[in-house]
Design a protein around this motif. Sequence first.
Motif, PDB file in Angstrom:
ATOM      1  N   ALA A   1       0.835  -1.206   0.000  1.00  0.00           N
ATOM      2  CA  ALA A   1       0.000   0.000   0.000  1.00  0.00           C
ATOM      3  C   ALA A   1       0.866   1.250   0.000  1.00  0.00           C
ATOM      4  O   ALA A   1       0.551   2.246  -0.666  1.00  0.00           O
ATOM      5  CB  ALA A   1      -0.930  -0.008   1.213  1.00  0.00           C
TER       6      ALA A   1
ATOM      7  N   GLU B   1     -13.945  10.281  -0.500  1.00  0.00           N
ATOM      8  CA  GLU B   1     -12.687   9.945   0.191  1.00  0.00           C
ATOM      9  C   GLU B   1     -12.579  10.651   1.534  1.00  0.00           C
ATOM     10  O   GLU B   1     -12.372  10.017   2.576  1.00  0.00           O
ATOM     11  CB  GLU B   1     -11.498  10.341  -0.689  1.00  0.00           C
TER      12      GLU B   1
ATOM     13  N   SER C   1     -14.204   9.071   5.037  1.00  0.00           N
ATOM     14  CA  SER C   1     -13.116   8.623   5.902  1.00  0.00           C
ATOM     15  C   SER C   1     -13.186   9.293   7.274  1.00  0.00           C
ATOM     16  O   SER C   1     -12.812   8.691   8.283  1.00  0.00           O
ATOM     17  CB  SER C   1     -11.758   8.889   5.255  1.00  0.00           C
TER      18      SER C   1
ATOM     19  N   THR D   1      -7.319  -2.881   1.461  1.00  0.00           N
ATOM     20  CA  THR D   1      -8.017  -2.344   2.633  1.00  0.00           C
ATOM     21  C   THR D   1      -7.142  -1.333   3.367  1.00  0.00           C
ATOM     22  O   THR D   1      -7.605  -0.274   3.791  1.00  0.00           O
ATOM     23  CB  THR D   1      -8.408  -3.491   3.588  1.00  0.00           C
TER      24      THR D   1
ATOM     25  N   PHE E   1      -4.846   0.524   2.194  1.00  0.00           N
ATOM     26  CA  PHE E   1      -4.599   1.761   1.465  1.00  0.00           C
ATOM     27  C   PHE E   1      -5.420   2.906   2.061  1.00  0.00           C
ATOM     28  O   PHE E   1      -5.032   4.073   1.983  1.00  0.00           O
ATOM     29  CB  PHE E   1      -4.938   1.585  -0.018  1.00  0.00           C
ATOM     30  N   PHE E   2      -6.521   2.529   2.682  1.00  0.00           N
ATOM     31  CA  PHE E   2      -7.348   3.491   3.432  1.00  0.00           C
ATOM     32  C   PHE E   2      -6.497   4.270   4.433  1.00  0.00           C
ATOM     33  O   PHE E   2      -6.751   5.443   4.700  1.00  0.00           O
ATOM     34  CB  PHE E   2      -8.458   2.711   4.145  1.00  0.00           C
TER      35      PHE E   2
ATOM     36  N   ILE F   1      -4.486   7.512   2.968  1.00  0.00           N
ATOM     37  CA  ILE F   1      -5.167   8.590   2.242  1.00  0.00           C
ATOM     38  C   ILE F   1      -4.745   9.977   2.698  1.00  0.00           C
ATOM     39  O   ILE F   1      -4.852  10.925   1.960  1.00  0.00           O
ATOM     40  CB  ILE F   1      -6.695   8.481   2.329  1.00  0.00           C
TER      41      ILE F   1
ATOM     42  N   ASP G   1     -13.711   0.589   3.047  1.00  0.00           N
ATOM     43  CA  ASP G   1     -13.534   0.162   1.666  1.00  0.00           C
ATOM     44  C   ASP G   1     -14.088   1.185   0.681  1.00  0.00           C
ATOM     45  O   ASP G   1     -13.521   1.399  -0.393  1.00  0.00           O
ATOM     46  CB  ASP G   1     -14.192  -1.200   1.443  1.00  0.00           C
TER      47      ASP G   1
ATOM     48  N   SER H   1     -11.512   3.772   0.336  1.00  0.00           N
ATOM     49  CA  SER H   1     -10.359   3.315  -0.443  1.00  0.00           C
ATOM     50  C   SER H   1     -10.599   3.449  -1.936  1.00  0.00           C
ATOM     51  O   SER H   1      -9.723   3.900  -2.679  1.00  0.00           O
ATOM     52  CB  SER H   1     -10.032   1.852  -0.098  1.00  0.00           C
TER      53      SER H   1
ATOM     54  N   THR I   1     -10.479   7.066  -3.035  1.00  0.00           N
ATOM     55  CA  THR I   1      -9.104   7.539  -2.973  1.00  0.00           C
ATOM     56  C   THR I   1      -8.299   7.061  -4.169  1.00  0.00           C
ATOM     57  O   THR I   1      -7.589   7.836  -4.825  1.00  0.00           O
ATOM     58  CB  THR I   1      -8.431   7.029  -1.684  1.00  0.00           C
TER      59      THR I   1
END
Length: 490
Positions: free
Chosen positions: A92, A139, A143, A251, A253-254, A257, A402, A405, A408
């Motif tokens: 990620a 995003e 988030s 997952t 990668f969230f 951001i 998700d 993600s 993003t």
Amino acid sequence: MLEHGAAPPAGGGNPRPPVTGGLGTRLMRRKPVERLVAESGRGEGGSLRRSMGVWQLTMISIGATLGTGIFVVLGEAVPKAGPAVILSFVLAGITALFSALSYAELAGTIPVSGSSYSYAYATLGELIAWICGWCLILEYGVSVAAVAVGWGQYLNELLAGTVGFTIPEALSAPPGNGGVFNLPALLVVMLAMVFLLGGAKESARANTIMVTVKIIALLLFCGVALQGVRSGNYADFMPMGMAGVSAAGATLFFSYIGFDAASTAGEEAKNPQRDLPRAIMLSLVLVTLLYCLVAAVAVGALPWHRFAGSEAALAGILKTVTGQNVWAVLLAFGAVVAIASVVLTVLYGQTRILFAMSRDGLVPKVFSRVHPRTGAPRANTVIVSLFCGVLAAAVPLGQLADATSIGTLFAFALVNVAVIVLRRTRPDMPRAFRTPLAPLFPAIGFLLCIYMMGNLGPVTWVVFGVWMAVGLVVYFGYGMRRSRLTTAEK
């Protein structure tokens, strides 16, 4: 690489004036870089204030990034990858790195509040810019809610260890997770709103303090949990194979951001051309190193199959390793501060993106109205905070993470394309930072984003498709007709 003595991007090349024509031409019209920069800071009734240096900008990015993956989502990612979740963080992080290079170039070239929305407007046209901005709303806005959901778990850990009281599950968990209304999630969003209403300088100061606290808390976790690390916990290192590593990476990668949050402060930075690229790259490197360190210690101290269902995994590990509550309480305090910092900085980014979209006429003018005393977009902040707070109180964490993600990754993919396009169409523009090996690195960044999107589940794609459909309805029903480029043509 940094180019010494790079000038602001006000010169170089002839800006394209608004053009008339058919529907296709209107959808592809671009906003000249010079016009974006000339409008920098201007809002309805006032202007944003340039008050942040490279340190504050770096803290904004670290504040928006550090905490989500470790404090909240780790319990969901480890069951997918096992101990190889360490590699998932690396995967990620590498995906984020290629996009970070593109962000750094564009942030130094087009130093405005709109982040990737504004970059797309200058390079790919109004419709793509709208889609990118709509993704950024998903995003950033979602988030905020996703992170706020996890705040309640750590707040209960802190309360249980200090006063022996916890908030009842009905009021500390969202519907579907055993709760009726997640009151702590709403509370932390409202707390962030209060800081933001005070202005960017005051918010940056509060964020710097919170970032320092959460870095100390994570280093404390590593020092204490290291005592419980057992080599046997790494034995079955990759139980789900590379597919599990990729799924967990998508997952996680969230949790990356936030590195682009500094780019939303382009109109409040003292020297944006120099400081924005530095802040973006420095924050990503520091966060990735800390994530991998904490993940390595966590899976070494607790068998990976025991992470399932835990949204406060680190506190539980400390309790298991030491047999005492005091360390878990200290970590819970750090997590409460850490997640509040993420909410504050991501909420800040959301308001600045809507500020830029409003100034372009694509969303209502209320979002670009600036308070003359504080220099903050107050109405914007209140509206966004109320929306995110209610969302946080009503939707389960997993679906939110998700959905964030995929929004993003889509926005990041467009940023990589924007670098390639701007290099071809405006090669003469001064650039304070240049992405190495362009167009190769931006192309790799684009492909990695698409690959990571492919690893997200079908439900996430359905949510994304519905969100995009709603966005197109809003654009054709409101944004296209109200666009400042449209009014300039008349």
